[in-house]
Design a protein around this motif. Sequence first.
Motif, PDB file in Angstrom:
ATOM      1  N   LEU A  87      -8.461  -1.240   2.550  1.00  0.00           N
ATOM      2  CA  LEU A  87      -7.761  -0.140   1.882  1.00  0.00           C
ATOM      3  C   LEU A  87      -7.238  -0.556   0.506  1.00  0.00           C
ATOM      4  O   LEU A  87      -7.250   0.235  -0.433  1.00  0.00           O
ATOM      5  N   LYS A  88      -6.820  -1.803   0.392  1.00  0.00           N
ATOM      6  CA  LYS A  88      -6.327  -2.283  -0.906  1.00  0.00           C
ATOM      7  C   LYS A  88      -7.454  -2.275  -1.937  1.00  0.00           C
ATOM      8  O   LYS A  88      -7.287  -1.812  -3.057  1.00  0.00           O
ATOM      9  N   VAL A  89      -8.594  -2.808  -1.531  1.00  0.00           N
ATOM     10  CA  VAL A  89      -9.737  -2.846  -2.452  1.00  0.00           C
ATOM     11  C   VAL A  89     -10.147  -1.419  -2.819  1.00  0.00           C
ATOM     12  O   VAL A  89     -10.364  -1.099  -3.991  1.00  0.00           O
ATOM     13  N   ALA A 122      -9.115   6.546  -1.224  1.00  0.00           N
ATOM     14  CA  ALA A 122      -9.163   5.216  -0.617  1.00  0.00           C
ATOM     15  C   ALA A 122      -9.203   5.330   0.907  1.00  0.00           C
ATOM     16  O   ALA A 122      -9.904   4.575   1.581  1.00  0.00           O
ATOM     17  N   ARG A 123      -8.467   6.274   1.428  1.00  0.00           N
ATOM     18  CA  ARG A 123      -8.461   6.450   2.884  1.00  0.00           C
ATOM     19  C   ARG A 123      -9.833   6.937   3.372  1.00  0.00           C
ATOM     20  O   ARG A 123     -10.342   6.492   4.396  1.00  0.00           O
ATOM     21  N   ARG A 138       2.215   4.497  -6.086  1.00  0.00           N
ATOM     22  CA  ARG A 138       3.543   3.911  -6.076  1.00  0.00           C
ATOM     23  C   ARG A 138       4.608   4.990  -6.147  1.00  0.00           C
ATOM     24  O   ARG A 138       4.433   6.001  -6.799  1.00  0.00           O
ATOM     25  N   THR A 139       5.675   4.733  -5.475  1.00  0.00           N
ATOM     26  CA  THR A 139       6.829   5.592  -5.621  1.00  0.00           C
ATOM     27  C   THR A 139       7.764   4.894  -6.590  1.00  0.00           C
ATOM     28  O   THR A 139       8.162   3.757  -6.359  1.00  0.00           O
ATOM     29  N   LEU A 140       8.085   5.579  -7.663  1.00  0.00           N
ATOM     30  CA  LEU A 140       8.931   4.932  -8.657  1.00  0.00           C
ATOM     31  C   LEU A 140      10.351   4.802  -8.129  1.00  0.00           C
ATOM     32  O   LEU A 140      10.919   5.774  -7.629  1.00  0.00           O
ATOM     33  N   LEU A 147       0.844  -1.194   0.000  1.00  0.00           N
ATOM     34  CA  LEU A 147       0.000   0.000   0.000  1.00  0.00           C
ATOM     35  C   LEU A 147       0.880   1.245   0.000  1.00  0.00           C
ATOM     36  O   LEU A 147       1.966   1.234   0.581  1.00  0.00           O
ATOM     37  N   PRO A 148       0.444   2.307  -0.642  1.00  0.00           N
ATOM     38  CA  PRO A 148       1.240   3.540  -0.646  1.00  0.00           C
ATOM     39  C   PRO A 148       1.286   4.160   0.749  1.00  0.00           C
ATOM     40  O   PRO A 148       0.416   3.869   1.585  1.00  0.00           O
TER      41      PRO A 148
END
Lengths: 211, 192
Positions: free
Chosen positions: B39-41, B52-53, B111-113, A58-59
């Motif tokens: 949270l993933k869903v 999402a949060r 995502r953090t690249l 998760l981020p």
Amino acid sequence: MTLNGRDKELSLYVAGELGPKEERRLKVHLEACRECRQAEQTLRNLNNALRALGEAELPPPLASPFRLNQIEGLHLEGRKDRAGRRLLGARLGPVLSYAAILFVAAAVGVAFVIRSTGSRQNPSAVASRGEVASGSQGLAEQRPLVTPRRAMQPHREVAGGIGATGSPSLHHNRSTLLGPSPQDVSRRQADMVLRLQTDDPTVVVYWQFHD
Amino acid sequence: MEASGQGDGNAWRNLIVRAKSGDRDALDELILTFQNSVLKVAWRMLANADDARDAGQEVFVRFIKYIHKLDETKNPAGWFYRTTINVCRDLEKKSRRQSGLFFSTAGDSGRTLPETGNPGQADQLAQSENAERLARSLRQLPSRERAVIVLREIEGLETGEVARLLGSSEATVRSQACRAKVRLKRLLEKDL
């Protein structure tokens, strides 16, 4: 979007949901058809990528634990949800009691106004209390406490500070309960002061009668 | 998290019974157990960490509100999945009403690249970019198909379980999954 037969069959095949007979037939076809083999491979890659998506971390904004008190805190920062209000019923109890106190104070004020107006309409009753000079002339010169055109406006202030308890729920409800600016009437200017002792702070209600 | 009655049934029962009786520790434990999946869903449905949060918070507020109605003999995972999907749909509808758009196209994959520097990291970067493209494409699916993909393909639930959670038949779920994958394939090809 409509699915063509090949897409549907391949998708079921990749998901392992094709019947044994259809599966055998498709396998034979795949050996001979390069295009369908490519489509099958693309679908397999897509499935793998989706599965990998599920395994991704998760981020950061979502990675920190979600605790009950955090939900309440976030909720109180401005989300208008009845569920949360019910959840926080216990916390809101004192606030509701302040609302009840203010309601009682308003009722007392209204009763006061009605009584004053009634007194003016019934000179004998007023005179009998010795509050005005006897006779109709004296009554006419008497300045009424409240005229029908005059409004009675409550000004509210909380001594002890509702916000001072540090409870976010109380703080959250302060503006809705108390109104934004109670400073324009001081205790000295008030015509009537009600002091009500509650469990926590003392609620002082100032009333001023004015045009 | 799986939606059917796996895991220690007694553990769920005890936790839910305790939570129903006002035990905040039990409530906290339930929230901690399911928050990752919720949270993933939500993240996959909304493709935006902040949304999402918000969705997660709403799910847990509903959980607290309706816990008295929860059947303690069942694993609450199914309830969490179903509620998360419903909350995400509600948020989307609300956002659509407010903005007049289907939803924000500026969603993030969260995502953090990784920085490039060696071949391994370059592979990681490529994977990460692919994942971002996939997340973007996923977001463009109709919400019903997206829910099927998120629950069945990403979360790995059985087709029957997904059908039960979404209130449809297994055949419908299969058909929606097929359609969604073909649509995803086309969206990814377009995004190349």
